[in-house]
Motif scaffolding. Structure first.
Motif, PDB file in Angstrom:
ATOM      1  N   PHE A  83      -6.870  -2.326  -0.275  1.00  0.00           N
ATOM      2  CA  PHE A  83      -5.726  -3.233  -0.444  1.00  0.00           C
ATOM      3  C   PHE A  83      -4.788  -2.683  -1.513  1.00  0.00           C
ATOM      4  CE2 PHE A  83      -3.457  -6.956  -1.955  1.00  0.00           C
ATOM      5  CZ  PHE A  83      -3.105  -7.565  -0.763  1.00  0.00           C
ATOM      6  N   ARG A  84      -5.336  -2.186  -2.610  1.00  0.00           N
ATOM      7  CA  ARG A  84      -4.522  -1.626  -3.691  1.00  0.00           C
ATOM      8  C   ARG A  84      -3.759  -0.386  -3.211  1.00  0.00           C
ATOM      9  NH1 ARG A  84      -4.563   2.282  -7.156  1.00  0.00           N
ATOM     10  NH2 ARG A  84      -6.568   3.119  -6.523  1.00  0.00           N
ATOM     11  N   MET A  87      -0.970  -1.424  -1.007  1.00  0.00           N
ATOM     12  CA  MET A  87       0.141  -1.964  -1.784  1.00  0.00           C
ATOM     13  C   MET A  87       0.976  -0.838  -2.387  1.00  0.00           C
ATOM     14  SD  MET A  87       0.310  -5.252  -1.700  1.00  0.00           S
ATOM     15  CE  MET A  87       1.101  -5.838  -3.169  1.00  0.00           C
ATOM     16  N   THR A  92       5.383  -3.928  -2.476  1.00  0.00           N
ATOM     17  CA  THR A  92       4.742  -5.195  -2.839  1.00  0.00           C
ATOM     18  C   THR A  92       4.683  -6.144  -1.650  1.00  0.00           C
ATOM     19  OG1 THR A  92       6.861  -6.061  -3.573  1.00  0.00           O
ATOM     20  CG2 THR A  92       5.460  -5.010  -5.238  1.00  0.00           C
ATOM     21  N   LYS A  94       2.747  -7.856   0.590  1.00  0.00           N
ATOM     22  CA  LYS A  94       1.357  -8.243   0.852  1.00  0.00           C
ATOM     23  C   LYS A  94       1.141  -8.585   2.319  1.00  0.00           C
ATOM     24  CE  LYS A  94       0.247  -9.951  -3.730  1.00  0.00           C
ATOM     25  NZ  LYS A  94      -0.207 -11.074  -4.536  1.00  0.00           N
ATOM     26  N   LYS A  95       2.159  -9.148   2.951  1.00  0.00           N
ATOM     27  CA  LYS A  95       2.048  -9.520   4.358  1.00  0.00           C
ATOM     28  C   LYS A  95       1.763  -8.280   5.221  1.00  0.00           C
ATOM     29  CE  LYS A  95       4.674 -11.806   8.010  1.00  0.00           C
ATOM     30  NZ  LYS A  95       5.972 -12.359   8.375  1.00  0.00           N
ATOM     31  N   HIS A  98      -1.860  -7.114   4.646  1.00  0.00           N
ATOM     32  CA  HIS A  98      -2.792  -7.976   5.381  1.00  0.00           C
ATOM     33  C   HIS A  98      -2.744  -7.652   6.879  1.00  0.00           C
ATOM     34  CE1 HIS A  98      -4.313 -10.468   2.184  1.00  0.00           C
ATOM     35  NE2 HIS A  98      -3.080 -10.710   1.755  1.00  0.00           N
TER      36      HIS A  98
END
Length: 136
Positions: A83-84, A87, A92, A94-95, A98
């Motif tokens: 996840f990091r 990103m 940034t 996040k959607k 995911h």
């Protein structure tokens, strides 16, 4: 001479090119299929494939819950690490990260080649070669 120089410049500065790639990757993850110039499609293909390769080995939340207590912490840490990294690559948004983690398990058994580029002709205004880039 351009011997052994990877990637295309696309007539942009490095910062602008990075933002262009990021926006194209987010659009592909969001819509699964976009139309863009052929040069941009070719430039973005390796990056989106690396992202999917990185994310396809991530355990799903169901796998984390089903895992023995001793392994859960390592699986959660692996998911957080991906996840990091996502990103970092996708800004940034996040959607989009995911969405990447949602679609990555579909490619778990596939050895590569997650993206297809199909030429669709020329754009009317400037006759640029257009292509459709889509997730297979």
């Amino acid at each position: 001479m351009r011997h052994r120089v990877a990637g295309k410049k696309l007539n942009r500065h490095a910062k602008d090119r990075k933002h262009l790639y990021r926006n194209l990757m987010i659009a592909i993850l969001e819509h699964r299929k976009i139309t863009t110039t052929h040069a941009k499609a070719q430039a973005i293909r390796p990056q989106i494939e690396k992202l999917i390769t990185m994310a396809r080995r991530v355990p799903t939340p169901q796998q984390i819950e089903a895992a023995p207590e001793a392994e859960r912490e390592a699986l959660v840490a692996r998911r957080a690490e991906v996840f990091r990294r996502g990103m970092i690559e996708l800004g940034t948004n996040k959607k989009a990260v995911h969405r990447l983690l949602e679609i990555a398990p579909e490619y778990a058994d596939r050895p590569g080649g997650y993206v297809r580029i199909t030429r669709v002709g020329q754009r009317k205004g400037d006759a640029a070669e257009m292509s459709v880039i889509e997730l297979v």
